[in-house]
Write a protein that holds these residues in place. Structure first.
Motif, PDB file in Angstrom:
ATOM      1  N   THR A  39       0.825  -1.215   0.000  1.00 13.49           N
ATOM      2  CA  THR A  39       0.000   0.000   0.000  1.00 13.49           C
ATOM      3  C   THR A  39       0.857   1.262   0.000  1.00 13.49           C
ATOM      4  O   THR A  39       0.317   2.363   0.040  1.00 13.49           O
ATOM      5  N   GLY A  40       2.174   1.099  -0.046  1.00 11.06           N
ATOM      6  CA  GLY A  40       3.072   2.249  -0.069  1.00 11.06           C
ATOM      7  C   GLY A  40       3.098   3.016   1.248  1.00 11.06           C
ATOM      8  O   GLY A  40       3.355   4.206   1.276  1.00 11.06           O
ATOM      9  N   TRP A  41       2.847   2.313   2.340  1.00 22.53           N
ATOM     10  CA  TRP A  41       2.848   2.903   3.679  1.00 22.53           C
ATOM     11  C   TRP A  41       1.821   4.029   3.789  1.00 22.53           C
ATOM     12  O   TRP A  41       1.932   4.915   4.614  1.00 22.53           O
ATOM     13  N   GLU A  42       0.805   4.009   2.932  1.00 25.29           N
ATOM     14  CA  GLU A  42      -0.204   5.068   2.920  1.00 25.29           C
ATOM     15  C   GLU A  42      -1.472   4.702   3.689  1.00 25.29           C
ATOM     16  O   GLU A  42      -2.366   5.514   3.817  1.00 25.29           O
ATOM     17  N   TYR A  43      -1.570   3.466   4.141  1.00 23.20           N
ATOM     18  CA  TYR A  43      -2.733   3.031   4.898  1.00 23.20           C
ATOM     19  C   TYR A  43      -2.791   3.802   6.213  1.00 23.20           C
ATOM     20  O   TYR A  43      -1.769   4.047   6.840  1.00 23.20           O
ATOM     21  N   THR A  44      -3.978   4.213   6.641  1.00 24.41           N
ATOM     22  CA  THR A  44      -4.114   4.940   7.908  1.00 24.41           C
ATOM     23  C   THR A  44      -4.645   3.987   8.979  1.00 24.41           C
ATOM     24  O   THR A  44      -5.850   3.778   9.088  1.00 24.41           O
ATOM     25  N   PRO A  45      -3.742   3.401   9.756  1.00 21.80           N
ATOM     26  CA  PRO A  45      -4.164   2.418  10.745  1.00 21.80           C
ATOM     27  C   PRO A  45      -4.808   3.082  11.960  1.00 21.80           C
ATOM     28  O   PRO A  45      -4.654   4.286  12.187  1.00 21.80           O
ATOM     29  N   ALA A  56       2.829   9.246  12.894  1.00 21.54           N
ATOM     30  CA  ALA A  56       2.208   8.309  13.843  1.00 21.54           C
ATOM     31  C   ALA A  56       1.701   7.067  13.123  1.00 21.54           C
ATOM     32  O   ALA A  56       1.844   5.946  13.622  1.00 21.54           O
ATOM     33  N   ALA A  57       1.139   7.240  11.931  1.00 21.18           N
ATOM     34  CA  ALA A  57       0.644   6.095  11.157  1.00 21.18           C
ATOM     35  C   ALA A  57       1.799   5.190  10.747  1.00 21.18           C
ATOM     36  O   ALA A  57       1.681   3.962  10.822  1.00 21.18           O
ATOM     37  N   LYS A  58       2.907   5.772  10.347  1.00 19.48           N
ATOM     38  CA  LYS A  58       4.060   4.971   9.949  1.00 19.48           C
ATOM     39  C   LYS A  58       4.631   4.197  11.131  1.00 19.48           C
ATOM     40  O   LYS A  58       5.054   3.046  10.997  1.00 19.48           O
ATOM     41  N   ILE A  59       4.612   4.797  12.320  1.00 21.90           N
ATOM     42  CA  ILE A  59       5.082   4.101  13.525  1.00 21.90           C
ATOM     43  C   ILE A  59       4.157   2.929  13.853  1.00 21.90           C
ATOM     44  O   ILE A  59       4.614   1.822  14.150  1.00 21.90           O
ATOM     45  N   VAL A  60       2.851   3.176  13.787  1.00 23.06           N
ATOM     46  CA  VAL A  60       1.891   2.103  14.061  1.00 23.06           C
ATOM     47  C   VAL A  60       2.030   0.996  13.016  1.00 23.06           C
ATOM     48  O   VAL A  60       2.013  -0.195  13.358  1.00 23.06           O
ATOM     49  N   LEU A  61       2.194   1.364  11.758  1.00 22.18           N
ATOM     50  CA  LEU A  61       2.362   0.366  10.698  1.00 22.18           C
ATOM     51  C   LEU A  61       3.637  -0.452  10.897  1.00 22.18           C
ATOM     52  O   LEU A  61       3.632  -1.671  10.718  1.00 22.18           O
TER      53      LEU A  61
END
Length: 133
Positions: A39-45, A56-61
């Motif tokens: 997903t190109g690290w674009e997913y918003t978890p 923050a999303a990248k850290i959670v991912l």
């Protein structure tokens, strides 16, 4: 299910079910990482139901596959911290799942998470006595 070590101290033998769950968590880590990278690290978890974005999303991912690895290793080595880490992870996913049901309604993946994680938590609580190291 205990055996004696060379020093005579009793050592608990790892049950087959903990072995299976440990291996499944280890296998799921690279699959989770591949899915994130796809997903190109674009997913918003979500983290406990709170949608993250940006750094923050990248850290959670990044934490997701690491959690899978840690839980898998902990279950295979029967570590007590694996019980708490798995409960933390399940609480995060279940909270996010239930809140997503309220905000977005029915979803196939949400339903699967709810149906699988709820009995897994009950299983963990029932088997926690084996996680003693």
């Amino acid at each position: 299910m205990t055996t004696a070590t060379a020093t005579g101290a009793p050592e608990q033998k790892r049950p087959l079910d903990l072995t299976i769950f440990g291996i499944l968590f280890l296998i799921s880590a690279p699959m989770e990482l591949w899915n994130i990278m796809r997903t190109g690290w674009e997913y918003t978890p979500k983290f406990f139901g709170i949608t993250t974005a940006g750094t923050a999303a990248k850290i959670v991912l990044a934490a997701q596959p690491l959690l899978h690895l840690a839980i898998g290793y902990g279950l295979l080595t029967m570590r007590r911290w694996a019980y708490y880490l798995a409960l933390f992870y399940a609480a995060d996913v279940l909270t996010s799942t239930v809140l997503a049901f309220f905000t977005h309604g029915y979803g196939r993946i949400r339903t699967i998470f709810l149906l699988v994680l709820t009995p897994f938590v009950a299983y963990l609580v029932a088997r926690r006595r084996y996680l003693v190291r």
